[in-house]
Structures are given as structure tokens and as C-alpha cells.
Design a protein around this motif. Structure first.
Motif, PDB file in Angstrom:
ATOM      1  N   LEU A   1      56.131 -13.492  -3.072  1.00 34.11           N
ATOM      2  CA  LEU A   1      55.548 -12.063  -3.027  1.00 34.11           C
ATOM      3  C   LEU A   1      56.526 -11.092  -2.526  1.00 34.11           C
ATOM      4  N   ALA A   2      57.272 -11.358  -1.409  1.00 39.22           N
ATOM      5  CA  ALA A   2      58.224 -10.485  -1.007  1.00 39.22           C
ATOM      6  C   ALA A   2      59.491 -10.464  -1.905  1.00 39.22           C
ATOM      7  N   GLY A   3      59.754 -11.512  -2.683  1.00 37.63           N
ATOM      8  CA  GLY A   3      60.859 -11.301  -3.890  1.00 37.63           C
ATOM      9  C   GLY A   3      60.242 -10.560  -4.937  1.00 37.63           C
ATOM     10  N   MET A   4      58.830 -10.805  -5.286  1.00 29.51           N
ATOM     11  CA  MET A   4      58.511 -10.078  -6.391  1.00 29.51           C
ATOM     12  C   MET A   4      58.417  -8.451  -6.005  1.00 29.51           C
ATOM     13  N   GLN A   5      58.153  -8.140  -4.936  1.00 26.08           N
ATOM     14  CA  GLN A   5      57.780  -6.745  -4.698  1.00 26.08           C
ATOM     15  C   GLN A   5      59.441  -6.070  -4.565  1.00 26.08           C
ATOM     16  N   ALA A   6      60.490  -6.732  -4.584  1.00 22.90           N
ATOM     17  CA  ALA A   6      61.710  -6.203  -4.570  1.00 22.90           C
ATOM     18  C   ALA A   6      62.194  -5.884  -6.110  1.00 22.90           C
ATOM     19  N   ILE A   7      61.471  -6.467  -7.047  1.00 17.21           N
ATOM     20  CA  ILE A   7      61.641  -6.129  -8.391  1.00 17.21           C
ATOM     21  C   ILE A   7      61.448  -4.705  -8.614  1.00 17.21           C
ATOM     22  N   PRO A   8      62.396  -3.977  -9.261  1.00 19.54           N
ATOM     23  CA  PRO A   8      62.051  -2.487  -9.537  1.00 19.54           C
ATOM     24  C   PRO A   8      60.740  -2.260 -10.706  1.00 19.54           C
ATOM     25  N   LYS A   9      59.843  -1.513 -10.227  1.00 19.91           N
ATOM     26  CA  LYS A   9      58.636  -1.052 -10.903  1.00 19.91           C
ATOM     27  C   LYS A   9      59.147  -0.481 -12.283  1.00 19.91           C
ATOM     28  N   ASP A  10      60.133   0.032 -12.459  1.00 17.72           N
ATOM     29  CA  ASP A  10      60.626   0.642 -13.731  1.00 17.72           C
ATOM     30  C   ASP A  10      60.914  -0.438 -14.580  1.00 17.72           C
ATOM     31  N   LEU A  11      61.271  -1.547 -14.240  1.00 18.09           N
ATOM     32  CA  LEU A  11      61.234  -2.444 -15.558  1.00 18.09           C
ATOM     33  C   LEU A  11      59.995  -2.951 -16.326  1.00 18.09           C
ATOM     34  N   TYR A  12      58.712  -2.983 -15.305  1.00 13.39           N
ATOM     35  CA  TYR A  12      57.350  -3.217 -15.842  1.00 13.39           C
ATOM     36  C   TYR A  12      57.134  -1.775 -16.579  1.00 13.39           C
ATOM     37  N   GLU A  13      57.341  -0.621 -16.237  1.00 11.74           N
ATOM     38  CA  GLU A  13      56.610   0.358 -16.758  1.00 11.74           C
ATOM     39  C   GLU A  13      57.461   0.260 -18.353  1.00 11.74           C
ATOM     40  N   ALA A  14      58.700   0.337 -18.387  1.00 11.34           N
ATOM     41  CA  ALA A  14      59.660   0.220 -19.639  1.00 11.34           C
ATOM     42  C   ALA A  14      59.009  -0.928 -20.396  1.00 11.34           C
ATOM     43  N   ALA A  15      58.560  -2.102 -20.041  1.00  9.54           N
ATOM     44  CA  ALA A  15      58.042  -3.077 -20.794  1.00  9.54           C
ATOM     45  C   ALA A  15      56.751  -3.009 -21.248  1.00  9.54           C
ATOM     46  N   GLU A  16      55.884  -2.187 -20.333  1.00  7.03           N
ATOM     47  CA  GLU A  16      54.666  -1.968 -20.669  1.00  7.03           C
ATOM     48  C   GLU A  16      54.542  -0.882 -22.030  1.00  7.03           C
ATOM     49  N   ILE A  17      55.528  -0.122 -21.979  1.00  7.17           N
ATOM     50  CA  ILE A  17      55.558   1.319 -23.122  1.00  7.17           C
ATOM     51  C   ILE A  17      56.112   0.280 -24.059  1.00  7.17           C
ATOM     52  N   ASP A  18      56.961  -0.853 -24.106  1.00  4.10           N
ATOM     53  CA  ASP A  18      57.524  -1.452 -25.429  1.00  4.10           C
ATOM     54  C   ASP A  18      56.363  -2.275 -25.929  1.00  4.10           C
ATOM     55  N   GLY A  19      55.271  -2.509 -25.095  1.00  2.00           N
ATOM     56  CA  GLY A  19      54.199  -3.351 -25.718  1.00  2.00           C
ATOM     57  C   GLY A  19      54.137  -4.698 -25.110  1.00  2.00           C
ATOM     58  N   ALA A  20      54.909  -4.874 -24.050  1.00 10.01           N
ATOM     59  CA  ALA A  20      54.762  -6.490 -23.501  1.00 10.01           C
ATOM     60  C   ALA A  20      53.478  -6.541 -22.656  1.00 10.01           C
TER      61      ALA A  20
END
Length: 323
Positions: free
Chosen positions: A204-223
Motif C-alpha cells: 500500500l505504501a508503494g501504491m501511494q507513491a505512484i503519481p496520481k496524474d498517471l491514473y487521471e490521464a488513464a481515466e481520461i483516455d478511457g482506461a
């Protein structure tokens, strides 16, 4: 009347006295020494403790493994005869099989479940995150002796909860500590229950270190969430996951307390050594049998080499699968 302006020039400053210049040089020297050597002084206690309680015992054990050594103090140099004896020792190979069997039944489900729970706790829509994170870590806080007592009652043959549940589907009572596969299952359940939450928090600590911008960009692209997990979370989590795998490998190869308490302190692991691990066999040869301390030291170094090989294999496997 004309006035002639006279500009008074300041007198040159007097050179510093030898005492002042000497103090300045000593101050600069001390500053350089502080910057250069003080970090080593800060970490020196760790290396001192490691040398006394880590390095010296390792070297001492290696020296003992080359001798016919007993706990009374008598020893004779025999070279690598103890290691040669390992190759033909059926009890050593039995303990090795038991260790890998329990390791497979505990580590693989444990890591998969920890990865699933960490991803679940990392969701932004989850409420009471702090409560669930504390709750999932509680099994690791409980004493391993208490865990063994509770699970020993659950896996009792006559009045255990699991045999009572199996009776509803027509399964006869299982003698959990009397067979290899059943004892492996019982011990693995203890290990999974105790260490899954610990590995979950690390992931969980490793997941929280992942930038949130990557998920936002992927969600915009429809992932969707599943594709985000495979395309973003797992690749970015690779260093943390490798660390957890190596840590679990070390713990699995050194498994001692859970099987010992499951067998009510029986160091041979059941009547027929059904669940004796390598660590238990090392303790039997090195401590219980006073005349085979040198052979027990050889078993300890064999465990050390096995941990290195298995950890390296897991590292390469995880690294390749995460590409």
C-alpha cells in the motif's frame, strides 16, 4: 575664501594576531573533518552491533561447520565432511521438502491476497481507511504463541472448528498434524493470517507513491480500473513487490516458530517428521543433540545458501514478469 578639502584616508587594518589566525585554521579544519567523517560516526553503532551479533556469529558458524564439534568444547577439523553428509541425509531432504511445501502454500496466496487488499485499501472511494489499515495489521501484533494456541484449537481432530465444518459436506475428521499435506495446510494458514496484513501495508505504501496524474490521464483516455491496475500499478509497484517477495522468501525459508508450536514443541515435527522445517532440523542437530553442533552449523549455512538462491530466482522471476 577657498577651502581646501582634505580627505582622510583610513589607516590600513592591522594583520590578525597569530592566535586568531590559528583558531580560524583549526575551525576550518574541524568543519572539514565534521563534514567528511561525522556521517561514519553516526552509522558506526549499527556496524558495531552487526559485527558483534551478525558477522561474528556467521563466521563462527562457518568455522564450526568445518569441524566435528560438540557443545562441550571438543572439536576436530574434518573439512567439508559435514556438507558431504548433507547430500545423503534423508532427514535433511525431508526438511527441505517440508520447507518448500509450506513456503509455496503460504507465500504465493499471501502475496496475491496482500496485493488485492492493498489495491482495495488504496481506492479513494473507500471510507474509514485508517480503521481498515489498522485492523489488517492487527494479526501481526498478536503474539505468535497466542496464534498457535487459537489455530491449534481450530485444527483439533475431535472438536476443531474446521473438522466440524467439513462434517457438513460428508468429510471425515482430518488428523491435521498426522499427515504431511494437512499439517502443511494448517501451518500455512497460520503464516498467511499473521503476515498478510504486514505485506499489505508495504504494498500500500508503494501504491501511494505512484503519481496520481498517471491514473487521471488513464481515466481520461478511457482506461478502466482493471486496465489501470495492470498498466500502471503493477509496473510502478515492481521495486516494492520485489522487496516484499525477497522478504517473504527469507521468512519462509527460516520458518520455525509456527510449526514448532503447532506440534506442541515437538522439534522433529510430528511422529514421522511430517512438518519439520530446515530451521527446526538445524535446531535439532545444533542445540538438542549436543554432539552434532558442527553438523548443525553446516545445516545453517545450507539454509543461508538456499535463501540466496531462492531469493535470486524470485527476483529474476518477478523482474521478468513485470516487464
Amino acid at each position: 575664501m577657498s577651502l581646501s578639502a582634505t580627505t582622510a584616508r583610513p589607516s590600513p587594518a592591522a594583520p590578525p594576531s597569530p592566535d586568531v589566525s590559528g583558531r580560524r585554521r583549526r575551525g576550518r579544519l574541524l568543519n572539514r573533518l565534521d563534514v567528511k567523517y561525522s556521517p561514519y560516526l553516526y552509522i558506526a553503532p549499527f556496524f558495531l552491533l552487526f559485527g558483534v551479533f551478525g558477522l561474528y556469529p556467521m563466521l563462527r558458524t562457518a568455522w564450526m561447520s568445518l569441524h566435528d564439534w560438540d557443545m562441550i568444547g571438543e572439536h576436530t577439523f574434518i573439512g567439508f565432511d559435514n556438507y558431504t553428509r548433507l547430500v545423503s541425509d534423508e532427514y535433511f531432504w525431508n526438511a527441505l521438502v517440508n520447507t518448500f511445501g509450506i513456503f509455496a502454500l503460504s507465500t504465493i496466496p499471501q502475496l496475491l491476497l496482500a496485493l488485492f487488499l492493498a489495491n482495495l485499501l488504496n481506492r479513494s472511494l473507500l471510507r474509514a481507511k485508517t480503521f481498515f489499515r489498522m485492523a489488517i495489521f492487527m494479526p501481526n501484533v498478536v503474539s505468535v504463541a497466542a496464534v498457535a494456541i487459537v489455530f491449534g484449537m481450530l485444527f483439533q481432530r475431535e472438536f476443531g472448528l474446521f473438522n466440524w465444518l467439513l462434517s457438513f459436506v460428508g468429510v471425515d475428521p482430518v488428523d491435521w498434524d498426522g499427515h504431511r499435506w494437512s499439517s502443511w495446510t494448517a501451518i500455512s494458514s497460520m503464516v498467511n493470517w499473521r503476515w498478510t496484513g504486514y505485506n499489505t501495508l508495504i504494498l500500500l505504501a508503494g501504491m501511494q507513491a505512484i503519481p496520481k496524474d498517471l491514473y487521471e490521464a488513464a481515466e481520461i483516455d478511457g482506461a478502466g480500473p482493471w486496465r489501470q491496475f495492470w498498466q500502471i500499478t503493477l509496473p510502478m509497484l515492481k521495486p516494492t513487490f520485489i522487496f516484499v517477495v525477497i522478504l517473504s522468501t527469507i521468512g519462509g525459508m527460516q520458518l520455525f516458530t509456527e510449526p514448532l508450536l503447532f506440534g506442541n514443541g515437538n522439534i522433529i515435527g510430528g511422529n514421522q517428521r511430517e512438518f519439520q522445517t530446515l530451521a527446526m532440523y538445524m535446531y535439532e542437530m545444533g542445540i538438542v543433540n549436543l554432539n552434532t553442533a558442527g553438523y548443525g552449523a553446516a545445516v545453517a549455512w545450507a539454509i543461508f545458501m538456499i535463501i540466496i538462491v531462492v531469493s535470486l530466482f524470485n527476483f529474476l522471476l518477478v523482474r521478468r514478469s513485470a516487464k
